[in-house]
Scaffold this motif. Structure first.
Motif, PDB file in Angstrom:
ATOM      1  N   GLY A 150      32.212  42.634  43.693  1.00 38.50           N
ATOM      2  CA  GLY A 150      32.381  44.189  43.418  1.00 38.50           C
ATOM      3  C   GLY A 150      31.294  44.864  43.110  1.00 38.50           C
ATOM      4  O   GLY A 150      30.150  44.251  43.102  1.00 38.50           O
ATOM      5  N   LYS A 151      31.293  46.213  43.145  1.00 36.99           N
ATOM      6  CA  LYS A 151      30.047  46.877  42.479  1.00 36.99           C
ATOM      7  C   LYS A 151      29.394  46.474  41.285  1.00 36.99           C
ATOM      8  O   LYS A 151      30.037  45.976  40.601  1.00 36.99           O
ATOM      9  CB  LYS A 151      30.343  48.466  42.283  1.00 36.99           C
ATOM     10  CG  LYS A 151      31.201  49.116  43.465  1.00 36.99           C
ATOM     11  CD  LYS A 151      31.826  50.359  42.893  1.00 36.99           C
ATOM     12  CE  LYS A 151      32.822  50.996  44.226  1.00 36.99           C
ATOM     13  NZ  LYS A 151      33.398  52.241  43.523  1.00 36.99           N
ATOM     14  N   PRO A 152      28.240  46.190  41.170  1.00 32.49           N
ATOM     15  CA  PRO A 152      27.332  47.037  42.060  1.00 32.49           C
ATOM     16  C   PRO A 152      26.578  46.215  43.250  1.00 32.49           C
ATOM     17  O   PRO A 152      25.772  46.619  43.770  1.00 32.49           O
ATOM     18  CB  PRO A 152      25.997  46.981  40.975  1.00 32.49           C
ATOM     19  CG  PRO A 152      26.085  45.965  40.188  1.00 32.49           C
ATOM     20  CD  PRO A 152      27.319  45.698  40.011  1.00 32.49           C
ATOM     21  N   ASP A 153      27.339  45.254  43.604  1.00 27.85           N
ATOM     22  CA  ASP A 153      27.097  44.517  44.902  1.00 27.85           C
ATOM     23  C   ASP A 153      27.490  45.644  46.077  1.00 27.85           C
ATOM     24  O   ASP A 153      28.520  46.529  46.100  1.00 27.85           O
ATOM     25  CB  ASP A 153      27.825  43.357  45.160  1.00 27.85           C
ATOM     26  CG  ASP A 153      27.424  42.589  46.344  1.00 27.85           C
ATOM     27  OD1 ASP A 153      26.832  41.568  46.159  1.00 27.85           O
ATOM     28  OD2 ASP A 153      28.026  43.026  47.491  1.00 27.85           O
ATOM     29  N   PRO A 154      26.613  45.593  47.057  1.00 28.55           N
ATOM     30  CA  PRO A 154      27.076  46.585  48.236  1.00 28.55           C
ATOM     31  C   PRO A 154      28.367  46.430  49.143  1.00 28.55           C
ATOM     32  O   PRO A 154      28.608  47.112  49.933  1.00 28.55           O
ATOM     33  CB  PRO A 154      25.734  46.602  49.206  1.00 28.55           C
ATOM     34  CG  PRO A 154      25.366  45.185  48.871  1.00 28.55           C
ATOM     35  CD  PRO A 154      25.449  44.879  47.567  1.00 28.55           C
ATOM     36  N   GLU A 155      28.671  44.999  48.986  1.00 32.08           N
ATOM     37  CA  GLU A 155      29.926  44.841  49.773  1.00 32.08           C
ATOM     38  C   GLU A 155      31.200  45.799  49.747  1.00 32.08           C
ATOM     39  O   GLU A 155      31.655  46.002  51.076  1.00 32.08           O
ATOM     40  CB  GLU A 155      30.451  43.453  49.409  1.00 32.08           C
ATOM     41  CG  GLU A 155      31.614  42.883  50.232  1.00 32.08           C
ATOM     42  CD  GLU A 155      32.414  41.707  49.792  1.00 32.08           C
ATOM     43  OE1 GLU A 155      33.274  41.157  50.520  1.00 32.08           O
ATOM     44  OE2 GLU A 155      31.773  41.103  48.692  1.00 32.08           O
ATOM     45  N   PRO A 156      31.517  46.307  48.816  1.00 32.99           N
ATOM     46  CA  PRO A 156      32.655  47.507  48.831  1.00 32.99           C
ATOM     47  C   PRO A 156      32.490  48.370  49.745  1.00 32.99           C
ATOM     48  O   PRO A 156      33.304  48.767  50.557  1.00 32.99           O
ATOM     49  CB  PRO A 156      33.003  47.899  47.243  1.00 32.99           C
ATOM     50  CG  PRO A 156      32.479  46.719  46.742  1.00 32.99           C
ATOM     51  CD  PRO A 156      31.278  46.076  47.311  1.00 32.99           C
ATOM     52  N   PHE A 157      31.102  49.059  49.863  1.00 30.50           N
ATOM     53  CA  PHE A 157      30.854  50.288  50.583  1.00 30.50           C
ATOM     54  C   PHE A 157      30.535  49.667  51.984  1.00 30.50           C
ATOM     55  O   PHE A 157      30.904  50.570  52.879  1.00 30.50           O
ATOM     56  CB  PHE A 157      29.537  50.947  50.183  1.00 30.50           C
ATOM     57  CG  PHE A 157      30.030  51.686  48.824  1.00 30.50           C
ATOM     58  CD1 PHE A 157      31.118  52.653  48.813  1.00 30.50           C
ATOM     59  CD2 PHE A 157      29.429  51.281  47.546  1.00 30.50           C
ATOM     60  CE1 PHE A 157      31.451  53.592  47.909  1.00 30.50           C
ATOM     61  CE2 PHE A 157      29.676  52.073  46.526  1.00 30.50           C
ATOM     62  CZ  PHE A 157      30.820  53.193  46.357  1.00 30.50           C
ATOM     63  N   LEU A 158      30.239  48.414  52.236  1.00 23.97           N
ATOM     64  CA  LEU A 158      29.876  47.841  53.400  1.00 23.97           C
ATOM     65  C   LEU A 158      31.213  47.786  54.155  1.00 23.97           C
ATOM     66  O   LEU A 158      31.466  48.018  55.513  1.00 23.97           O
ATOM     67  CB  LEU A 158      29.225  46.658  53.420  1.00 23.97           C
ATOM     68  CG  LEU A 158      27.603  46.753  52.955  1.00 23.97           C
ATOM     69  CD1 LEU A 158      26.982  45.499  52.977  1.00 23.97           C
ATOM     70  CD2 LEU A 158      26.812  47.582  54.135  1.00 23.97           C
ATOM     71  N   ILE A 159      32.316  47.355  53.561  1.00 26.99           N
ATOM     72  CA  ILE A 159      33.651  47.001  53.979  1.00 26.99           C
ATOM     73  C   ILE A 159      34.145  48.541  54.366  1.00 26.99           C
ATOM     74  O   ILE A 159      34.678  48.740  55.474  1.00 26.99           O
ATOM     75  CB  ILE A 159      34.459  46.397  53.228  1.00 26.99           C
ATOM     76  CG1 ILE A 159      33.910  45.019  53.096  1.00 26.99           C
ATOM     77  CG2 ILE A 159      35.867  46.455  53.510  1.00 26.99           C
ATOM     78  CD1 ILE A 159      34.681  44.134  52.119  1.00 26.99           C
ATOM     79  N   GLY A 160      34.069  49.398  53.580  1.00 27.75           N
ATOM     80  CA  GLY A 160      34.647  50.824  53.732  1.00 27.75           C
ATOM     81  C   GLY A 160      33.795  51.309  55.079  1.00 27.75           C
ATOM     82  O   GLY A 160      34.940  51.959  55.985  1.00 27.75           O
ATOM     83  N   ALA A 161      32.667  51.339  55.416  1.00 28.07           N
ATOM     84  CA  ALA A 161      31.852  51.855  56.327  1.00 28.07           C
ATOM     85  C   ALA A 161      32.570  50.975  57.734  1.00 28.07           C
ATOM     86  O   ALA A 161      32.635  51.804  58.719  1.00 28.07           O
ATOM     87  CB  ALA A 161      30.446  51.857  56.462  1.00 28.07           C
ATOM     88  N   ALA A 162      32.719  49.914  57.571  1.00 24.65           N
ATOM     89  CA  ALA A 162      33.180  48.917  58.743  1.00 24.65           C
ATOM     90  C   ALA A 162      34.459  49.160  58.990  1.00 24.65           C
ATOM     91  O   ALA A 162      34.601  49.356  60.174  1.00 24.65           O
ATOM     92  CB  ALA A 162      32.906  47.414  58.347  1.00 24.65           C
ATOM     93  N   ARG A 163      35.263  49.665  58.143  1.00 25.94           N
ATOM     94  CA  ARG A 163      36.746  49.928  58.495  1.00 25.94           C
ATOM     95  C   ARG A 163      36.775  51.217  59.106  1.00 25.94           C
ATOM     96  O   ARG A 163      37.952  51.410  59.830  1.00 25.94           O
ATOM     97  CB  ARG A 163      37.490  49.926  57.345  1.00 25.94           C
ATOM     98  CG  ARG A 163      37.758  48.312  56.780  1.00 25.94           C
ATOM     99  CD  ARG A 163      38.741  48.376  55.781  1.00 25.94           C
ATOM    100  NE  ARG A 163      39.099  46.900  55.268  1.00 25.94           N
ATOM    101  CZ  ARG A 163      39.848  46.597  54.161  1.00 25.94           C
ATOM    102  NH1 ARG A 163      40.386  47.463  53.479  1.00 25.94           N
ATOM    103  NH2 ARG A 163      39.752  45.067  54.089  1.00 25.94           N
TER     104      ARG A 163
END
Length: 229
Positions: A150-163
């Motif tokens: 989860g945040k502050p890791d970038p993964e959530p936003f990277l997934i959002g952009a990918a979707r």
């Protein structure tokens, strides 16, 4: 009374950001689109009393997933029980949740396939709070259940952009918490912060405003851009 001038983290005038363009917007939920602060505070106040935690310890984890905060505060043998308890408390209290000024308008500005909600809440809690606020959710909603970090890791936003099928570097992240801004920056996104739950000094974003009513999104030949004022 003069309205404060929107500024970035370095104190530069906000309108300079208007020359940058993006193709999609990734919105945080709590404190950005919806005001859930009273409900959140009530739930965590009960939880903190039950587990003997101080208010300052809870505030240090603002913007992070509940499970990450719980793991940082309780002993290993208490983690599962403590996470179930805060989930129970938060799902039971969705009173007083409202849409923040300017949020619905900004959300509706973008085409449906170019906007997402990226939240640290679980899927069940996000669904409950969005419904309680009367907000129309976009097709893409990334929750804590969708990520490994989860945040502050970038993964959530990277997934959002990918979707959305968009390069993260062509995304605008809208957040209210330092952890969320850090995640957006780490993902390579442009960042807009709103001071609903944090101070300007705490928000290291490309642009900081007090309310989302201070900005609008306009479409141009090279994509979308922010208009301040």
């Amino acid at each position: 009374m003069t309205e404060p001038t929107p500024t970035d983290a370095a104190g530069r005038s906000g309108p300079a950001i208007s020359d940058r363009t993006f193709d999609a917007v990734l919105f945080d939920m709590d404190g950005t689109l919806v005001d859930s602060t009273p409900a959140v505070e009530r739930s965590w106040a009960i939880w903190s009393i039950e587990y003997g935690m101080t208010r300052s310890a809870l505030e240090a984890g603002h913007g992070q997933p509940a499970s990450q905060l719980v793991r940082s505060l309780v002993a290993d043998h208490q983690v599962d029980e403590a996470m179930l308890r805060i989930a129970e408390l938060e799902l039971a209290d969705v009173h007083d949740i409202t849409i923040l000024p300017g949020a619905a308008e900004l959300l509706s500005t973008m085409p449906a396939d170019r906007v997402a909600i990226v939240t640290s809440a679980t899927r069940a809690l996000a669904t409950a709070r969005i419904a309680a606020a009367g907000l129309t959710a976009p097709a893409v909603v990334v929750t804590f259940d969708d990520v490994s970090n989860g945040k502050p890791d970038p993964e959530p936003f990277l997934i959002g952009a990918a979707r959305l099928g968009v390069d993260p570097a062509r995304c605008l992240v809208v957040e209210d918490a330092p952890a969320g801004i850090a995640a957006g920056r780490a993902a390579g996104c442009m960042t807009l912060a709103v001071t609903t739950t944090s101070t300007r000094e705490e928000l290291d974003a490309d642009l900081v405003v007090d309310r989302l009513t201070e900005v609008s999104i306009v479409r141009g030949a090279d994509g979308y851009s922010l208009l301040v004022g």
